[in-house]
Design a protein around this motif. Structure first.
Motif, short mmCIF file in Angstrom:
data_model
loop_
_atom_site.label_atom_id
_atom_site.label_comp_id
_atom_site.label_asym_id
_atom_site.label_seq_id
_atom_site.Cartn_x
_atom_site.Cartn_y
_atom_site.Cartn_z
N TYR A 68 51.50 0.98 -27.60
CA TYR A 68 51.08 -0.74 -26.81
C TYR A 68 49.98 0.23 -25.49
CZ TYR A 68 55.05 -1.37 -27.80
OH TYR A 68 56.81 -2.49 -28.51
N LEU A 69 49.41 -0.46 -24.45
CA LEU A 69 48.02 0.17 -23.85
C LEU A 69 49.12 -0.26 -22.35
CD1 LEU A 69 45.11 0.91 -22.92
CD2 LEU A 69 44.39 -1.43 -23.35
N ALA A 70 48.68 0.48 -21.76
CA ALA A 70 49.42 -0.07 -20.57
C ALA A 70 48.59 -1.47 -19.63
CB ALA A 70 48.95 1.06 -19.31
N PRO A 71 48.67 -2.32 -18.88
CA PRO A 71 47.70 -2.98 -18.81
C PRO A 71 46.60 -3.22 -17.64
CG PRO A 71 50.11 -4.48 -19.27
CD PRO A 71 49.94 -2.76 -18.92
N GLN A 72 45.64 -3.18 -17.26
CA GLN A 72 45.23 -3.29 -16.35
C GLN A 72 45.46 -3.85 -14.90
OE1 GLN A 72 41.59 -5.64 -18.06
NE2 GLN A 72 40.72 -4.74 -16.51
N ASN A 73 45.93 -2.69 -13.64
CA ASN A 73 46.25 -2.80 -12.20
C ASN A 73 47.98 -3.07 -12.49
OD1 ASN A 73 45.41 -3.63 -9.58
ND2 ASN A 73 45.46 -5.54 -10.00
N TYR A 74 48.55 -2.21 -13.26
CA TYR A 74 49.82 -2.56 -13.24
C TYR A 74 49.68 -1.01 -14.30
CZ TYR A 74 50.69 -7.89 -12.76
OH TYR A 74 50.39 -9.14 -12.61
N HIS A 75 51.57 0.34 -13.10
CA HIS A 75 51.95 0.80 -13.58
C HIS A 75 52.31 1.01 -15.25
CE1 HIS A 75 50.21 3.09 -10.04
NE2 HIS A 75 50.86 2.54 -9.11
N LEU A 76 53.20 0.76 -15.61
CA LEU A 76 54.02 1.03 -16.96
C LEU A 76 54.48 2.19 -17.13
CD1 LEU A 76 54.25 -0.50 -19.20
CD2 LEU A 76 52.81 1.39 -20.58
N GLU A 90 51.65 1.02 -4.51
CA GLU A 90 50.49 1.18 -3.86
C GLU A 90 50.00 1.81 -5.32
OE1 GLU A 90 48.68 0.49 -1.44
OE2 GLU A 90 49.86 -0.96 -1.20
N PRO A 91 48.61 2.17 -6.01
CA PRO A 91 47.93 3.10 -6.53
C PRO A 91 48.29 4.48 -6.23
CG PRO A 91 46.01 1.55 -5.36
CD PRO A 91 47.35 1.94 -5.04
N LEU A 92 48.59 5.09 -7.32
CA LEU A 92 48.81 6.45 -6.91
C LEU A 92 47.43 7.60 -7.69
CD1 LEU A 92 50.80 8.95 -6.20
CD2 LEU A 92 51.34 8.71 -8.87
N SER A 98 48.53 4.48 -12.63
CA SER A 98 48.61 5.75 -12.44
C SER A 98 49.36 6.43 -14.30
CB SER A 98 49.38 6.55 -11.47
OG SER A 98 49.91 7.22 -11.31
N ILE A 99 48.73 7.66 -14.77
CA ILE A 99 49.17 8.39 -15.79
C ILE A 99 50.25 9.18 -15.29
CG2 ILE A 99 48.52 10.42 -17.29
CD1 ILE A 99 45.64 9.64 -16.79
N ASP A 100 50.33 9.89 -14.39
CA ASP A 100 51.24 10.66 -13.39
C ASP A 100 53.32 9.03 -13.55
OD1 ASP A 100 50.71 12.73 -12.87
OD2 ASP A 100 50.23 12.61 -11.06
N ILE A 101 52.42 7.82 -12.98
CA ILE A 101 53.86 7.96 -13.33
C ILE A 101 54.94 6.93 -15.00
CG2 ILE A 101 54.66 4.94 -12.60
CD1 ILE A 101 53.14 5.23 -10.01
N SER A 102 53.50 6.90 -14.80
CA SER A 102 54.04 6.29 -17.01
C SER A 102 54.41 7.64 -17.46
CB SER A 102 52.56 5.49 -17.82
OG SER A 102 52.28 4.45 -16.68
N PHE A 103 53.90 9.21 -17.23
CA PHE A 103 54.49 10.03 -18.18
C PHE A 103 55.83 10.41 -16.64
CE2 PHE A 103 50.17 12.63 -19.34
CZ PHE A 103 50.34 11.34 -20.46
N ASP A 104 55.61 10.46 -16.05
CA ASP A 104 57.59 10.27 -15.62
C ASP A 104 58.17 9.54 -16.38
OD1 ASP A 104 56.17 12.72 -13.64
OD2 ASP A 104 56.23 10.84 -11.65
N SER A 105 57.86 8.37 -16.40
CA SER A 105 58.96 7.75 -17.25
C SER A 105 59.24 8.32 -18.35
CB SER A 105 58.49 6.29 -16.70
OG SER A 105 57.74 5.57 -17.27
N VAL A 106 57.84 8.45 -19.06
CA VAL A 106 58.52 8.76 -21.09
C VAL A 106 59.48 10.26 -20.52
CG1 VAL A 106 57.61 10.09 -21.56
CG2 VAL A 106 56.45 7.41 -21.18
N ALA A 107 58.97 11.17 -19.36
CA ALA A 107 59.80 12.34 -19.37
C ALA A 107 61.52 12.26 -19.01
CB ALA A 107 59.42 13.12 -18.69
N GLU A 108 61.79 10.79 -18.19
CA GLU A 108 62.92 10.68 -17.71
C GLU A 108 63.79 9.74 -19.19
OE1 GLU A 108 64.42 7.83 -15.01
OE2 GLU A 108 63.56 9.37 -14.03
N THR A 109 63.05 9.16 -19.55
CA THR A 109 63.51 8.36 -20.73
C THR A 109 63.75 9.17 -22.20
OG1 THR A 109 62.96 5.98 -19.65
CG2 THR A 109 63.31 6.11 -21.94
N TYR A 110 62.55 9.53 -22.57
CA TYR A 110 62.34 10.02 -23.96
C TYR A 110 62.76 11.91 -23.59
CZ TYR A 110 60.86 5.95 -25.64
OH TYR A 110 61.08 4.94 -25.96
#
Length: 187
Positions: A68-76, A90-92, A98-110
Motif C-alpha cells: 500500500y502507498l500512502a495517498p497524497q495529502n493524507y496521513h495514513l 495538520e501536516p507534521l 507524515s512518516i512519523d504518524i504512520s510509523f506510530d500507528s504501525v508500532a501501536e497495532t503491530y
C-alpha cells in the motif's frame, strides 16, 4: 508489517528494494513518501513491479501480502481493527502524509511484528516513529547515511535510537530477501 518511509532522494532506493522483493510477497507493506500534494501522481503504477501497489481508501481492510502507498495529502494510519484510516489533520514536519504518524500507528497495532525502514530525506520526519517501532519490540532500519542522497532523515533516526540498524541499499535488499514471515504475521 513492513513500513517504509522516505523523502528527497528515496525513490531510486525504494525502486531497488521493490524490484528485489521475493515473489509472492509474504507480508503486508506500507510505503509513506513525501510527495507534492496537488500534482497528479502515477507513483503507485510506476512502483508496481511484481506486486501491484495500491493507495488505500479510508476504512479499507489491511489485507495480507499487499503493498500500500500512502495517498497524497493524507496521513495514513492503521487502526486496531486492521483497517486504514486517512487523516487530513495538520501536516507534521511540514508533511502530509507524515512518516512519523504512520510509523506510530504501525508500532501501536503491530508491535514486535513490525519492521520500519527509513530512507533518504531532508527532514527529521520518521525518526520518532522509527524509534517508536523499536520501542514496541519491532525492528528499525535506516538507510546508511553515507549512501543516502539526503542523510538528515536516516541520521536523525540513528541519533534518536541506538538500536536502529544502518544498512546500505544492497544490505537492505538482502535483509528483505531473507525475511521470513510466519502466517500469524500476515495481518
Amino acid at each position: 508489517m513492513i513500513a517504509i518511509g522516505g523523502s528527497a532522494g528515496s525513490l531510486p532506493v525504494l525502486a531497488a528494494l521493490l524490484e528485489q522483493l521475493p515473489h509472492p510477497l509474504e507480508c503486508t507493506m506500507i510505503i509513506v513518501l513525501h510527495r507534492l500534494k496537488n500534482v497528479p501522481s502515477d507513483l503507485d503504477r510506476l512502483l508496481s513491479f511484481k506486486t501491484p501497489i495500491v493507495e488505500p481508501e479510508d476504512k479499507q481492510p489491511v489485507l495480507p501480502n499487499r503493498i500500500y502507498l500512502a495517498p497524497q495529502n493524507y496521513h495514513l494510519l492503521i487502526e486496531q481493527d486492521y483497517t486504514f484510516s486517512l487523516d487530513y489533520s495538520e501536516p507534521l514536519h511540514y508533511s502530509r502524509p507524515s512518516i512519523d504518524i504512520s510509523f506510530d500507528s504501525v508500532a501501536e497495532t503491530y508491535g514486535s511484528r513490525a519492521l520500519g525502514m527509513l530512507l533518504s530525506g531532508a527532514s527529521k520526519d520518521g525518526a520518532a516513529g522509527l524509534q517508536r517501532i523499536v520501542s514496541a519490540g519491532g525492528t528499525g532500519i535506516a538507510q546508511h547515511p553515507g549512501t543516502a542522497l539526503f542523510d538528515t532523515m536516516p541520521q536523525a533516526a540513528m541519533d534518536r535510537c541506538a538500536d536502529i540498524q544502518p544498512l546500505t541499499v544492497p544490505e537492505m535488499v538482502q535483509f528483505l530477501q531473507e525475511l521470513k514471515m510466519s502466517p500469524e504475521h500476515d495481518r
